[in-house]
Design an enzyme around this catalytic site. Structure first.
Site, PDB file in Angstrom:
ATOM      1  N   ASP A 306       0.863  -1.180   0.000  1.00  0.00           N
ATOM      2  CA  ASP A 306       0.000   0.000   0.000  1.00  0.00           C
ATOM      3  C   ASP A 306       0.908   1.241   0.000  1.00  0.00           C
ATOM      4  O   ASP A 306       2.136   1.146   0.053  1.00  0.00           O
ATOM      5  CB  ASP A 306      -0.981  -0.024   1.181  1.00  0.00           C
TER       6      ASP A 306
HETATM    7  C1  BGC Z   1      -5.200   3.118   0.302  1.00  0.00           C
HETATM    8  C2  BGC Z   1      -5.449   2.026  -0.714  1.00  0.00           C
HETATM    9  C3  BGC Z   1      -5.424   2.595  -2.105  1.00  0.00           C
HETATM   10  C4  BGC Z   1      -4.107   3.299  -2.327  1.00  0.00           C
HETATM   11  C5  BGC Z   1      -3.971   3.880  -3.713  1.00  0.00           C
HETATM   12  C6  BGC Z   1      -3.987   3.946  -0.045  1.00  0.00           C
HETATM   13  O1  BGC Z   1      -3.886   5.051   0.762  1.00  0.00           O
HETATM   14  O2  BGC Z   1      -5.049   2.547   1.572  1.00  0.00           O
HETATM   15  O3  BGC Z   1      -6.687   1.411  -0.438  1.00  0.00           O
HETATM   16  O4  BGC Z   1      -5.640   1.582  -3.040  1.00  0.00           O
HETATM   17  O5  BGC Z   1      -3.985   4.345  -1.390  1.00  0.00           O
HETATM   18  O6  BGC Z   1      -4.793   4.963  -3.900  1.00  0.00           O
END
Ligand code: BGC
Length: 745
Positions: A306
């Site tokens: 993530d």
């Molecule tokens: C979130 C994810 C997301 C990623 C990309 C992160 O902050 O936890 O769920 O897919 O950002 O946007």
């Protein structure tokens, strides 16, 4: 004439050739990837594992809300110098599909300048539809879809989401969220399918299947990303990205099955939990990523971290002494792609780590092979340039119709004293409250922008609740007063004045849009001012209907008693207001059922599948409304619960049938839900567990039989030795108010 045997032979020949065809395809894929890998330099390989945000390849305008512009030099540098394998996200707000095509085209033009022409995989959060494509069909959020219990609408909405994402030129969707929504404070509850494992794993599997289809290279399919593996959704504090404590048995029982189902359904990618379980950051865990996910569940796709989470291993979690050590830890744990996302630090460190022998080349080859295979399957090696003709598929009238149907099916009627609802269309109604006249509140986060809170960017042709009611009963019958704001007074007195001329009051309470950490709260109560607004209006003595538009269950105990009717709308999406008005005025009979326990008290957060001791007097399961609760404008009578046998054995599953009659005066839909209880087990059993649900529609007076099948595996659980077992003994099956015992042999 073809006899049965002929057909059987034909079927087996076809299956055999399909299997062979599949094998041939797989070996073609293997060979292609193997050959490509053998030609790649270390830099190209590590580049494949690097994912940066679009900001990195964009002109920094100094003003986040200025129109986006790619920076050709930075883009060239990303692809030619750093060989990045993936780019993600949006500049600040949804682009037109045409502009997405330009972006994807420009990226690919650079790819074509490279020796091996390895396509970049673009990834986006298409959470309830194509979030970042202007005008896309934006459905009810997952928590609301879970309330609908309507698998057919889930299939259709996933199909449309996949189609519109791919039509925007983007082949990879960072969804579904498969964490269990068991902590209502958590600001991402609405991204989940609720608190029950069976419900979430059933819906998650279908979502993955319909994102990816039979052939994920098709122009209406995208790769799914099961996230956030594992245990992200139940932080002890309720705050986003904070630690969870989950015993391993419980982890396997309650939290792993959704991911196991997604892997089984062929999910091509998995994203990792930003935080930690039992003190172990999941991004640094060889156990969770490699042993459990890849080795035990057999996940063959690739793992993406993530956002910034490798850096977080040293910046926030403090398990690595510096960035370099964090990269080493994360890659060795099993992460295949790093959502870095702001720079090339990961690339630089990882090359160094491989050269020094600290990360073996075999780990790099494994990660890159996984990534290349996904790109191959998506058809990106054939072409990563989107077809402009696909744009016409976005937000068709048909898709909007499906969206409205979905929004109608999620509506959950929680209270209806003396048939206050439906309201009469020829009476005067006061519409008020902080969620009454905004479209953003119906959608929540991941809508046009990350936070979803830019009301001015929402399509004006969509309706707010106020506008939908005005459309339904005529402007002359509607009085509007804003009432309070979300957490500030506004003008309560004016709303009370306005109520004097109304026959009924519709007060819309709830939450403003939020996404991830900005949605953290310290208190599950609604802000005081919303209680004050409600109480002041209720004191007028007019019939009062509360509409809740919120992503998580905010406490309504202090005002619930004075409400004549309560409708839970969750975050019902772009057509949500029309669906709300349809239910309020009786054009649609509500049929949603709560996908979570709606708590009565801030500190009494028991789930429906609690243990007997938790509800042994003086303790009780006493929520505001239990999981599975939802009223209708008609009544359903459950009768004649019958089992095919009173013994279930591994070889003979049990068939359970019940007769449901619409005993009221309106046509209606009902989700028939089957629960079981293990009467005695070596791990304290839950009082009940959902094992099946089927949504049916019945005309007044009509009856239908609904049948479920239970097999031995359905009654299994994880025992003390962490083995899945079904223990023989007494069980009870429960549907509605009916129940019957049976024995498992
Ligand atoms: C979130 C994810 C997301 C990623 C990309 C992160 O902050 O936890 O769920 O897919 O950002 O946007």
């Amino acid at each position: 004439m073809k006899g049965k045997k002929g057909i059987a032979v034909l079927i087996s020949v076809t299956l055999l050739s399909l299997a062979c065809g599949h094998k041939a395809e797989k070996s073609e894929e293997d060979q292609f990837v193997r050959e490509l890998l053998s030609k790649m330099t270390l830099e190209e390989k590590v580049g494949q594992m690097t994912q940066v945000t679009i900001q990195v390849v964009s002109k920094q305008t100094g003003n986040a809300h200025q129109d986006h512009q790619l920076d050709p030099e930075k883009l060239e540098e990303a692809i030619l110098k750093y060989h990045v394998g993936s780019i993600l996200n949006v500049w600040d707000k949804a682009h037109t599909p045409e502009y997405w095509h330009e972006i994807i085209g420009a990226i690919d033009a650079n790819v074509q300048k490279t020796q091996n022409k390895i396509p970049v995989i673009y990834g986006i959060d298409a959470i309830h539809g194509a979030t970042y494509t202007a005008g896309a069909t934006l459905f009810p959020q997952s928590i609301a879809i879970a309330a609908s219990r309507n698998l057919d609408l889930l299939r259709k909405s996933a199909d449309i989401t996949a189609m519109e994402t791919r039509a925007s030129g983007i082949p990879w969707n960072f969804n579904p969220v498969l964490g269990m929504g068991r902590n209502p404070l958590w600001p991402r509850l609405w991204e989940t399918f609720g608190e029950d494992t069976y419900l979430a794993k059933t819906m998650g599997r279908i979502y993955v299947e319909h994102m990816q289809g039979e052939d994920v290279s098709a122009d209406n399919r995208v790769a799914a990303c099961a996230k956030h593996y594992l245990g992200y959704s139940v932080p002890t504090t309720g705050k986003d990205r904070t630690p969870a404590l989950i015993p391993i048995r419980e982890l396997r029982e309650t939290f792993l099955p959704t991911f196991a189902a997604a892997v089984d359904a062929g999910a091509l990618t998995v994203m990792v939990n930003s935080s930690e379980i039992n003190g172990e950051p999941v991004h640094a865990s060889y156990f969770y990523l490699t042993e459990l996910l890849k080795n035990e569940l057999g996940f063959e796709g690739f793992i993406v971290t993530d956002w910034n989470d490798i850096n977080n291993l040293y910046e926030r979690e403090k398990v690595a002494k510096d960035q370099r050590e964090a990269v080493k830890m994360a890659v060795l744990a099993g992460n295949d792609m790093s959502m870095v996302p702001y720079d090339y630090s990961f690339f630089i460190h990882l090359i160094d780590l491989v050269k020094s022998g600290e990360v073996p080349m075999s780990r790099i080859d494994d990660a890159v092979t996984r990534i290349l295979k996904v790109k191959y399957r998506l058809g990106l090696f054939k072409s990563a340039v989107p077809d402009p003709k696909l744009i016409a598929r976005i937000a068709t009238t048909e898709s909007q119709k499906v969206n409205l149907e979905a929004a109608r099916d999620v509506m959950t009627l929680l209270k209806n004293e003396n048939n206050t609802l439906p309201l009469k269309k020829d009476k005067k109604v006061l519409v008020t409250g902080p969620t009454a006249n905004k479209i953003s509140v119906l959608n929540g986060g991941w809508t046009i922008t990350w936070q979803g809170d830019q009301e001015a960017l929402y399509p004006r042709e969509k309706y707010t609740v106020l506008e939908a009611i005005q459309k339904k009963i005529g402007k002359k019958n509607v009085i509007y007063a804003p009432g309070s704001d979300f957490d500030q007074n506004g003008n309560i007195r004016q709303a009370v004045q306005a109520a004097k001329d109304a026959d009924a009051i519709v007060v819309c309470l709830g939450e403003e849009p939020y996404c991830e950490t900005p949605g953290n709260i310290n208190d599950l109560s609604l802000p005081d001012v919303q209680y004050e607004l409600f109480k002041a209006l209720a004191a007028t003595g007019k019939p009062i209907v509360m509409v809740l538009i919120e992503g998580r269950p905010r406490i309504v105990r202090p005002i619930e008693e004075k409400a004549n009717a309560i409708l839970m709308a969750y975050l019902p999406g772009m057509e949500g207001a029309i669906a709300i008005a349809d239910v309020l005025f009786g054009d649609v009979n509500p049929s949603g059922k709560l996908p979570f326990t709606y708590p009565r008290f801030v500190n009494d957060l028991m789930t429906y599948d609690h243990k007997t001791s938790e509800a042994t007097p003086p303790n009780q399961y006493n929520p505001q409304w239990p999981f599975g609760f939802g009223l209708s404008y008609t009544t359903f009578k459950y009768d004649n619960l019958r089992l095919s046998s009173d013994i279930l054995s591994p070889k003979t599953p049990l068939t359970i049938t019940v007769t449901i009659k619409n005993s009221g005066k309106k046509a209606g839909k009902e989700s028939v839900e089957l629960y079981t209880r293990d009467e005695v087990a070596s791990i304290t059993p839950s009082v009940r567990k959902l094992k099946g649900f089927k949504k049916i529609e019945l005309q007044p007076g009509e009856s239908k039989d609904v049948t479920f099948t239970l097999n031995s595996e359905d009654l299994s659980f994880i025992n003390r030795d962490l083995k899945r077992v079904t223990e023989p003994g007494d069980f009870t099956v429960m549907i509605g108010e009916l129940s019957k015992g049976f024995i498992v042999k």
